[in-house]
Write a protein that holds these residues in place. Structure first.
Motif, short mmCIF file in Angstrom:
data_model
loop_
_atom_site.label_atom_id
_atom_site.label_comp_id
_atom_site.label_asym_id
_atom_site.label_seq_id
_atom_site.Cartn_x
_atom_site.Cartn_y
_atom_site.Cartn_z
N ASN A 1 1.02 -1.16 -0.02
CA ASN A 1 0.09 0.10 -0.06
C ASN A 1 0.96 1.43 0.07
OD1 ASN A 1 -2.99 -0.44 0.21
ND2 ASN A 1 -2.12 -2.29 1.67
N ASN A 2 0.25 2.40 0.58
CA ASN A 2 1.01 3.52 0.55
C ASN A 2 1.01 4.09 1.76
OD1 ASN A 2 2.90 5.59 -0.49
ND2 ASN A 2 1.20 7.05 -0.93
N LEU A 3 1.03 3.28 2.70
CA LEU A 3 1.05 3.70 4.30
C LEU A 3 2.05 4.20 5.06
CD1 LEU A 3 -1.46 0.51 5.06
CD2 LEU A 3 -2.23 2.99 5.06
N THR A 4 2.25 4.83 5.96
CA THR A 4 3.35 5.24 6.94
C THR A 4 2.76 4.99 8.32
OG1 THR A 4 4.92 6.97 7.09
CG2 THR A 4 2.71 7.69 6.83
N ILE A 5 3.71 5.53 9.14
CA ILE A 5 3.48 5.66 10.53
C ILE A 5 3.96 6.81 11.17
CG2 ILE A 5 3.55 3.09 10.73
CD1 ILE A 5 6.50 3.33 11.82
N GLU A 6 3.57 7.16 12.51
CA GLU A 6 3.97 8.25 13.22
C GLU A 6 5.60 8.27 13.44
OE1 GLU A 6 0.34 9.36 15.89
OE2 GLU A 6 1.15 7.61 16.36
N PRO A 7 6.19 9.34 13.39
CA PRO A 7 7.60 9.40 13.71
C PRO A 7 7.96 8.90 15.00
CG PRO A 7 6.89 11.71 12.94
CD PRO A 7 5.46 10.67 13.08
N SER A 8 9.16 8.39 15.08
CA SER A 8 9.25 7.55 16.56
C SER A 8 9.13 8.29 17.57
CB SER A 8 10.90 7.39 16.21
OG SER A 8 11.21 6.41 14.94
N ASN A 9 8.33 7.62 18.35
CA ASN A 9 8.12 8.01 19.79
C ASN A 9 7.71 6.88 20.70
OD1 ASN A 9 6.45 9.27 21.97
ND2 ASN A 9 6.11 11.06 20.92
N PRO A 10 8.53 6.91 21.73
CA PRO A 10 8.35 5.88 22.43
C PRO A 10 6.87 5.34 23.07
CG PRO A 10 10.37 7.16 23.44
CD PRO A 10 9.61 7.64 22.10
N GLU A 11 5.97 6.45 23.15
CA GLU A 11 4.86 6.29 23.62
C GLU A 11 3.83 5.99 22.60
OE1 GLU A 11 3.85 9.57 26.30
OE2 GLU A 11 5.74 9.37 27.52
N PHE A 12 3.97 6.76 21.51
CA PHE A 12 2.58 6.65 20.56
C PHE A 12 3.14 6.18 19.30
CE2 PHE A 12 2.41 10.52 23.00
CZ PHE A 12 1.11 10.36 23.55
N ASN A 13 4.39 5.49 19.18
CA ASN A 13 4.81 4.72 17.80
C ASN A 13 4.18 3.70 17.56
OD1 ASN A 13 6.84 2.63 16.64
ND2 ASN A 13 7.29 4.82 15.72
N PHE A 14 3.74 3.22 16.31
CA PHE A 14 2.98 2.22 16.05
C PHE A 14 3.79 0.85 16.30
CE2 PHE A 14 2.21 -0.92 12.62
CZ PHE A 14 0.92 -1.31 12.80
N PHE A 15 5.03 1.10 16.01
CA PHE A 15 5.75 -0.13 16.33
C PHE A 15 5.69 -0.72 17.71
CE2 PHE A 15 8.50 0.30 12.33
CZ PHE A 15 8.07 -0.72 11.78
N SER A 16 5.86 0.44 18.72
CA SER A 16 5.66 0.17 20.11
C SER A 16 4.38 -0.27 20.55
CB SER A 16 6.01 1.51 20.89
OG SER A 16 7.23 2.01 20.55
N SER A 17 3.32 0.06 19.93
CA SER A 17 2.13 -0.41 20.38
C SER A 17 1.70 -1.87 19.96
CB SER A 17 1.10 0.54 19.35
OG SER A 17 1.03 1.85 19.78
N LEU A 18 2.72 -2.42 19.03
CA LEU A 18 2.36 -3.70 18.57
C LEU A 18 2.69 -4.53 19.69
CD1 LEU A 18 4.11 -3.68 15.09
CD2 LEU A 18 1.60 -4.29 15.40
N SER A 19 3.10 -4.28 20.68
CA SER A 19 3.36 -5.23 21.80
C SER A 19 2.21 -5.88 22.65
CB SER A 19 4.49 -4.65 22.78
OG SER A 19 3.80 -3.28 23.34
N ASN A 20 0.94 -4.98 22.19
CA ASN A 20 -0.27 -5.40 22.73
C ASN A 20 -0.83 -6.56 22.21
OD1 ASN A 20 -0.23 -2.82 24.47
ND2 ASN A 20 -1.13 -1.48 22.97
N LEU A 21 -0.46 -6.77 21.15
CA LEU A 21 -0.97 -8.03 20.29
C LEU A 21 -0.40 -9.17 20.54
CD1 LEU A 21 -1.57 -6.24 16.79
CD2 LEU A 21 -2.93 -6.33 18.60
N ARG A 22 -0.73 -9.92 21.79
CA ARG A 22 -0.15 -10.98 22.43
C ARG A 22 -0.28 -12.34 21.56
NH1 ARG A 22 3.34 -8.81 24.14
NH2 ARG A 22 4.20 -10.70 24.82
N TYR A 23 -1.16 -12.43 20.63
CA TYR A 23 -1.53 -13.57 19.77
C TYR A 23 -1.02 -13.41 18.24
CZ TYR A 23 -4.65 -14.47 23.81
OH TYR A 23 -5.01 -14.74 25.10
#
Length: 696
Positions: free
Chosen positions: A125-147
């Motif tokens: 696709n042509n998607l992007t993510i928020e700039p690196s931020n320990p609290e709001f970064n998409f990559f950091s939020s992925l840790s919620n997906l335990r399955y």
């Protein structure tokens, strides 16, 4: 209630179906926007609309009114706009696939509130993510997906770095695809915590620095793709701990130093790509002890030294690329024993001596490049026997003598032989004419006569071939050494049922190649463009599961040029299929009995030789003799060059010490058999008879 639509428009009235649970219209030609009304049906559990031509946006309230939605497949359309955060309200969503569309904007971090999510595929696709931020970064939020088992973000302009929080990703994660995403920085050391990861793809990014040694902890890893980055430093020896590694591609980086000598620990390795780096020293000798390697690509490095005779141990090797290095010495004659080799490149080195006469044994070779070396002597006449050879380049050497004229040499141009002043041959090759001896006209006359008497000779050869097969089978005994020509079944990639569904356009009739007792065979095109045959078992038929297990038991242990090659399998509780090598010329039955199909006497002879060669391997070339038990013309498949391949081992039998000839024969075809069937069955029985007698 379940609805399957195969054609026509989708009316907005679809929203009136208050009890609808599944909506499946995949792999069709629907156009226009997706009716928003379908996302108002509270009972809906699965929405599958992949591979259509839908356009427009997703509804802004997409997740508010579908509390039971578990699966949403919209991949392979022309959808655009953003992915709204309201999708996080579909709290039961476990499988979200929006790949191969034109979505843009930010990936909403609220997706990571879908606690039950197992598959998140947003690739292409042509998607992007928020700039690196320990609290709001998409990559950091992925840790919620335990399955989470699969995360696909490839081919999106993420323009970010991999955070150290990657170590907190789900331990259930098996597949991680973040290639072609403009990812910068280095590979975090914490990636080693993903110990259940089976495929890691970070290729074609801007990653720099070393390969972290913690990668050695990922003991389940089968595919490692780090090519096309700026990685530096040595290849860590910790990679040798990855005993499950099937393919490693770290080419096109800036890696330096030696190839680790412990590579022979990677006993599952089949594909090795180290090209385009700064590797030096010699190729470790024990690399060639990995006898099941299929591809070795070491080109464009600074490797030196000579090639050992042990290179001939890799009997199933299909591609060997050693070009653009500093290799010296002579070409080992043992390479001529690699009968499955299709592509061989040794160009732009410092090799010397002659081209081995044994190269005439490379019966599968299609590509041969020996250019830009110091090779001398004549071009071996044995190369005329390489009937599959399509490309030859021996230019910029010091070769001499007459250029061969037979076999594939008829098609080669002057570019194949340029800058070899000692060569002579036909004017079209732009070399000096050869000084003909008195014997040459006799050869021409003999060849001219042979052309006209060939049909008669062919008939004679056919009779002789049958006698030879009969005689040879009876002269074999149990004390003969067993040929080591097996390759354990292992998949270089995981192919899902969904991908096979897509490859065959939904197992459509237009892709159907044929039907058998236990299932159907379809032609399919995989995502990488590879055309394959897909044998799908009908598990509702009694004996189909047993046939699948029997065929698995045979195919995982055998490999021969005249047996159909298995590429991979797809197996779960409800679906079982083989992905096989595609044979464009169909089966022998079509050529024997259909109007408009004709086989010359030489073609018939070659097919018989191919089948006999396959049977000889099955009966004597493996530690446990394998009896096909259903050999007939429609189980003999022909590739594009009319080479025969034996297929369908659904009722095959592994002949143990207690098995007799009588037991084996009871499995063969009963009743009327066409003449071709009689011959093939007789061929198998004859080759078995002596073996059976000595075990009675």
């Amino acid at each position: 209630m379940v609805i399957h639509i195969v054609a026509g428009a989708i009316p907005s009235e679809i929203g009136n179906l208050e009890n609808l649970e599944m909506f499946n219209i995949g792999l069709n030609y629907f156009t226009g926007p997706i009716p928003f009304e379908i996302f108002n049906i509270s009972t809906i559990q699965r929405i599958a609309m992949p591979k259509n031509n839908f356009s427009g946006h997703l509804p802004p309230n997409i997740g508010f009114f579908v509390p039971n939605l578990e699966i949403l497949f919209l991949w392979g359309n022309q959808l655009s706009g953003t992915i709204t955060s309201s999708i996080s309200n579909a709290s039961q969503l476990a499988n979200l696939q929006l790949a191969s569309n034109s979505f843009s904007g930010l990936i909403p971090k609220e997706i990571c509130n879908l606690r039950l999510l197992q598959v998140l595929d947003l690739q292409d696709n042509n998607l992007t993510i928020e700039p690196s931020n320990p609290e709001f970064n998409f990559f950091s939020s992925l840790s919620n997906l335990r399955y989470l088992r699969l995360l696909g973000l490839s081919n999106n302009p993420l323009n970010d770095i991999l955070p150290s929080s990657i170590e907190n990703f789900s331990t259930s994660l098996q597949e991680l695809y973040i290639d072609n995403c403009n990812i910068r920085g280095s590979i975090p050391r914490g990636i080693g915590n993903l110990r259940n990861l089976m495929n890691l793809s970070l290729e074609n990014n801007e990653l720099a620095g070393p390969i972290p040694t913690t990668v050695g902890r990922m003991h389940m890893l089968q595919g490692l793709f780090l090519d096309g980055n700026r990685l530096e430093g040595p290849i860590p020896s910790y990679l040798c701990q990855l005993k499950s590694l099937f393919i490693i591609d770290i080419s096109a980086n800036k890696l330096s130093g030696d190839i680790p000598t412990c590579m022979d620990n990677l006993t599952s390795l089949r594909y090795l790509y180290l090209a385009g780096n700064k590797l030096s020293s010699t190729v470790p000798l024990n690399l060639w002890s990995l006898t099941n390697l299929l591809v070795v690509s070491l080109s464009s490095n600074y490797l030196s030294g000579s090639l050992p005779f042990e290179i001939g141990n890799v009997k199933v090797l299909m591609k060997l690329d050693l070009s653009s290095n500093l290799l010296s010495g002579q070409i080992p004659t043992t390479i001529g024993g690699l009968k499955d080799l299709v592509n061989l490149s040794m160009s732009n080195n410092q090799l010397e001596g002659s081209i081995p006469e044994s190269f005439g044994g490379l019966v599968s070779l299609e590509f041969l490049d020996l250019s830009k070396n110091n090779l001398s002597g004549e071009i071996p006449k044995s190369l005329e026997a390489l009937s599959y050879l399509k490309y030859l380049n021996v230019s910029f050497n010091i070769l001499q003598g007459k250029i061969p004229v037979g076999g594939p040499f008829v098609h080669f141009s002057a570019a194949s032989f340029m800058s070899n002043d000692g060569l002579c041959g036909a004017p079209r090759l732009q070399v000096s004419p050869c000084k003909e001896g008195v014997s040459q006209p006799k050869k021409v006359v003999a060849a001219h006569i042979l052309k006209y008497v060939l049909p008669t000779i062919g008939v004679t050869m056919l009779v002789i071939a049958l006698v030879l097969v009969w005689t040879r089978c009876r002269k074999r005994n149990a004390k003969l050494p067993v040929e080591s020509n097996s390759l354990p079944l292992a998949t270089w990639r995981r192919i899902s049922q969904q991908e096979l569904f897509q490859a065959t356009q939904g197992f459509s009739e237009g892709n159907l190649l044929g039907k058998g007792s236990f299932g159907s065979v379809y032609q399919g095109t995989l995502l990488d463009g590879m055309i394959v045959a897909i044998k799908v078992f009908n598990l509702e038929v009694e004996g189909a599961l047993k046939s699948f297990d029997a065929e698995c038991g045979v195919l995982r242990n055998i490999r021969h040029r005249n047996l159909v090659k298995i590429i991979t399998t797809c197996s779960n509780m409800e679906f079982k299929a083989f992905v096989l090598e595609y044979m464009p010329n169909g089966n022998l039955e079509k050529w024997l009995y259909s109007q408009g199909s004709y086989l010359s006497i030489l073609q018939r002879l070659n097919i018989m030789k191919d089948v006999a060669s396959a049977l000889e391997y099955l009966h004597y070339g493996y530690s446990t003799p394998i009896i096909h038990c259903d050999l007939k013309p429609n189980n003999i498949l022909l590739d594009e060059d009319m080479v025969a391949h034996v297929a369908d081992f659904g009722i095959a039998k592994l002949l143990g010490d207690g098995d007799s000839m009588v037991q084996t024969m009871t499995l063969a075809t009963i009743g009327y058999m066409a003449p071709g069937d009689v011959f093939l069955l007789q061929l198998e029985v004859e080759c078995l008879s002596f073996y059976s007698c000595i075990h009675k």
